[in-house]
Design a protein around this motif. Structure first.
Motif, PDB file in Angstrom:
ATOM      1  N   ILE A 254       0.846  -1.206   0.000  1.00 44.03           N
ATOM      2  CA  ILE A 254       0.000   0.000   0.000  1.00 44.03           C
ATOM      3  C   ILE A 254       0.875   1.247   0.000  1.00 44.03           C
ATOM      4  N   LYS A 255       1.904   1.245   0.833  1.00 42.76           N
ATOM      5  CA  LYS A 255       2.821   2.392   0.888  1.00 42.76           C
ATOM      6  C   LYS A 255       3.467   2.634  -0.465  1.00 42.76           C
TER       7      LYS A 255
ATOM      8  N   LEU B   3       2.409   1.671  -3.445  1.00 45.73           N
ATOM      9  CA  LEU B   3       1.390   2.097  -4.416  1.00 45.73           C
ATOM     10  C   LEU B   3       1.053   3.577  -4.241  1.00 45.73           C
ATOM     11  N   LYS B   4       0.975   4.040  -3.024  1.00 43.07           N
ATOM     12  CA  LYS B   4       0.694   5.452  -2.770  1.00 43.07           C
ATOM     13  C   LYS B   4       1.834   6.343  -3.254  1.00 43.07           C
ATOM     14  N   GLU B   5       3.046   5.865  -3.088  1.00 41.25           N
ATOM     15  CA  GLU B   5       4.210   6.636  -3.523  1.00 41.25           C
ATOM     16  C   GLU B   5       4.262   6.752  -5.049  1.00 41.25           C
TER      17      GLU B   5
ATOM     18  N   LYS C 171       1.727   6.998  -7.144  1.00 44.97           N
ATOM     19  CA  LYS C 171       0.573   7.671  -7.756  1.00 44.97           C
ATOM     20  C   LYS C 171       0.984   8.891  -8.510  1.00 44.97           C
TER      21      LYS C 171
END
Length: 91
Positions: free
Chosen positions: A84-85, A87-89, A91
């Motif tokens: 998740i971390k 994937l957020k980075e 974006k």
């Protein structure tokens, strides 16, 4: 047993079951209770009844399996958090 003896049993239980990563403020009370109960059930093999000894052996197996599953789930949670971390980075 006095408090220090229980603390010793708890530390031993955590070490034997590789629970150091799981022993957090959130899980401390639950693990302490399981460790104390596990230490107390050490008197069970003294009973002569084969049925009780069989149940005791099954309990030990189930306990080990549960900790294994909990450790696996904990690893999955950490991996998912990392995914998740990342994937957020990206974006």
């Amino acid at each position: 047993m006095e408090v220090l003896a229980w603390e010793k049993e708890i530390k031993k239980y955590i070490s034997e079951n590789h629970l150091q990563d799981l022993y957090t403020d959130e899980n401390e009370e639950a693990i302490n209770q399981v460790a104390i109960a596990s230490a107390a059930k050490g008197t069970i093999p003294q009973f002569q009844d084969a049925g009780i000894r069989t149940l005791y052996a099954e309990q030990l197996v189930l306990e080990a399996q549960n900790w294994m599953q909990i450790r696996q789930n904990n690893r999955l949670i950490k991996q998912n958090d990392e995914i998740i971390k990342l994937l957020k980075e990206n974006k």
